[in-house]
Design a protein around this motif. Structure first.
Motif, short mmCIF file in Angstrom:
data_model
loop_
_atom_site.label_atom_id
_atom_site.label_comp_id
_atom_site.label_asym_id
_atom_site.label_seq_id
_atom_site.Cartn_x
_atom_site.Cartn_y
_atom_site.Cartn_z
N TYR A 1 0.85 -1.19 0.00
CA TYR A 1 0.00 0.00 0.00
C TYR A 1 0.89 1.24 0.00
CZ TYR A 1 -3.86 -3.07 1.52
OH TYR A 1 -4.81 -4.06 1.61
N LEU B 1 -8.03 3.64 -2.66
CA LEU B 1 -8.94 2.82 -1.86
C LEU B 1 -10.12 3.62 -1.35
CD1 LEU B 1 -6.36 0.88 0.35
CD2 LEU B 1 -7.43 0.12 -1.78
N SER C 1 -7.97 0.41 4.52
CA SER C 1 -7.61 1.81 4.32
C SER C 1 -7.49 2.52 5.65
CB SER C 1 -8.66 2.49 3.44
OG SER C 1 -8.34 3.84 3.22
#
Length: 399
Positions: A197, A235, A242
């Motif tokens: 991420y 996201l 998230s």
């Protein structure tokens, strides 16, 4: 009138300089001599100064002498590094000229992968097990405790440059011996498989004012070293993953002491234990056109907001523009054509097309997450058949 010196060894930050000029600042640019003919936004730059470079590497003594000479006639109020490789240069200039902003110690936390890991570990943020490539007894102890594979990483390079995955003790020592006297500029850490991420943040007075979480498709290391189409998707801010990574990001940036500016940070969600681990951070806008991805999803231009923050300098309140809540995805690849024809990618959700030799790139945006996902998946497969090419990545950006 406020004078901002922008430091950029690579061609970056056009929107930052445009916004600073629009806000009434005097904008100066210090850049590489090899970029003398680059397409800088000259209408927004009051003066450009060039540093002799060898593949974008600068002699810091030249930089300090040159900027000190410039300061005889220019009152420089802010020094801003527009690229990751310039964070330390800008910090050194601030220290030398005694200009406010991030100094050498804090800059280390945002450039040195070893320093940032040590600080994160100190405050309890999960990081993969790591060891400085320095003391051989400690390295041997690490080998006994931590299972392979490992990632051997340069402390001061950006992106995937210089990364090497090693699968056993022999490969590790081969890599260390190959590095020779450079080995102390590297670290080794346990390879953690999982989804990566990235969080792109706006920070003001030590507070994260806004942040967007996204997830890469294929991890950047595999894209760079094995050859893949690069993708990332923003996201849903209400998604549990998230929320988790955004909270971890807040803790990290507070611990590292970022007072103001922007940050691009990366985390991995382990496929082994489901936990998030910190990988690396920076005090800059993310590369690989990820700032355009953020703008496509939110309407917020990170470069322009960064310029506003530098001008305010903590002395006045900063208000983030109201973001739109769209979903965006980016697909990029090396291309076998010199100038790929992207016009056939003509769905109404197409927000941006990359214009760069031997590269193909598209960003799509939609209020419908499923539609965004559908387009990213379709376009990724089409990129493999229409454009995809691969090339071996060098050890350093200049290779």
């Amino acid at each position: 009138m406020l004078t901002i010196l922008c430091v950029s060894s690579y061609e970056k930050g056009h929107d930052f300089m445009k916004e600073a000029k629009a806000q009434g600042c005097r904008v100066l640019l210090l850049t590489s001599k090899s970029l003398e003919n680059a397409d800088w936004p000259r209408e927004s730059i009051d003066d450009i100064f060039y540093i002799p470079d060898k593949n974008k590497d600068w002699n810091m003594k030249d930089v300090i002498y040159g900027v000190s000479y410039l300061a005889r006639t220019e009152k420089i109020d802010r020094i801003v590094a527009l690229d990751d490789f310039d964070v330390e240069r800008a910090a050194a200039l601030r220290e030398h000229l005694r200009i406010g902003g991030m100094g050498d110690t804090t800059a280390r936390y945002f450039r040195d992968k070893l320093a940032m890991r040590m600080r994160a570990k100190e405050v309890g943020i999960p990081v993969p097990e790591f060891e400085h490539v320095l003391n051989y007894n400690k390295i041997n102890d690490f080998i006994k405790r931590v299972p392979f594979p490992y990632m051997v990483k340069p402390r001061l390079l950006a992106g995937s440059y210089g990364l090497k995955k090693v699968h056993n003790e022999q490969e590790l020592w081969d890599r260390i011996n190959f590095l020779g006297d450079e080995q102390s500029f590297f670290l080794m850490e346990r390879f953690v498989p999982g989804n990566i991420y990235h969080v792109d943040s706006i920070v003001y007075n030590y507070e994260v004012k806004y942040a967007v979480a996204s997830r890469y498709g294929t991890p950047p290391f595999e894209v760079a070293h094995q050859g893949r189409v690069f993708t990332s998707r923003t996201l849903n801010p209400n998604d549990i993953k998230s929320k988790q990574v955004l909270e971890l990001n807040k803790q990290l940036l507070k611990a590292l002491g970022l007072k103001q500016g922007v940050s691009h940070s990366e985390y991995i969600e382990s496929s082994e234990d489901g936990k998030f681990y910190f990988l690396e951070t920076s005090a800059r806008v993310g590369g690989a056109n990820l700032s355009v991805l953020v703008e496509a999803a939110t309407g917020i231009n990170l470069w322009r907001e960064w310029a506003k923050i530098e001008i305010l300098n903590g002395e006045k309140d900063y208000q983030i523009p109201t973001p739109k809540n769209y979903y965006a995805g980016i697909i990029t690849s090396l291309a076998k054509q010199q100038w790929p024809d992207l016009s056939v990618y003509n769905d109404p959700e197409v927000y941006w097309r990359l214009k760069k030799e031997y590269h193909a790139g598209i960003i799509v945006t939609s209020p419908d997450e499923k539609r965004r996902d559908e387009l990213v998946e379709q376009y990724t497969q089409r990129f493999y058949s229409d454009f995809f090419a691969t090339a071996k990545m060098g050890e350093r950006p200049s290779d």
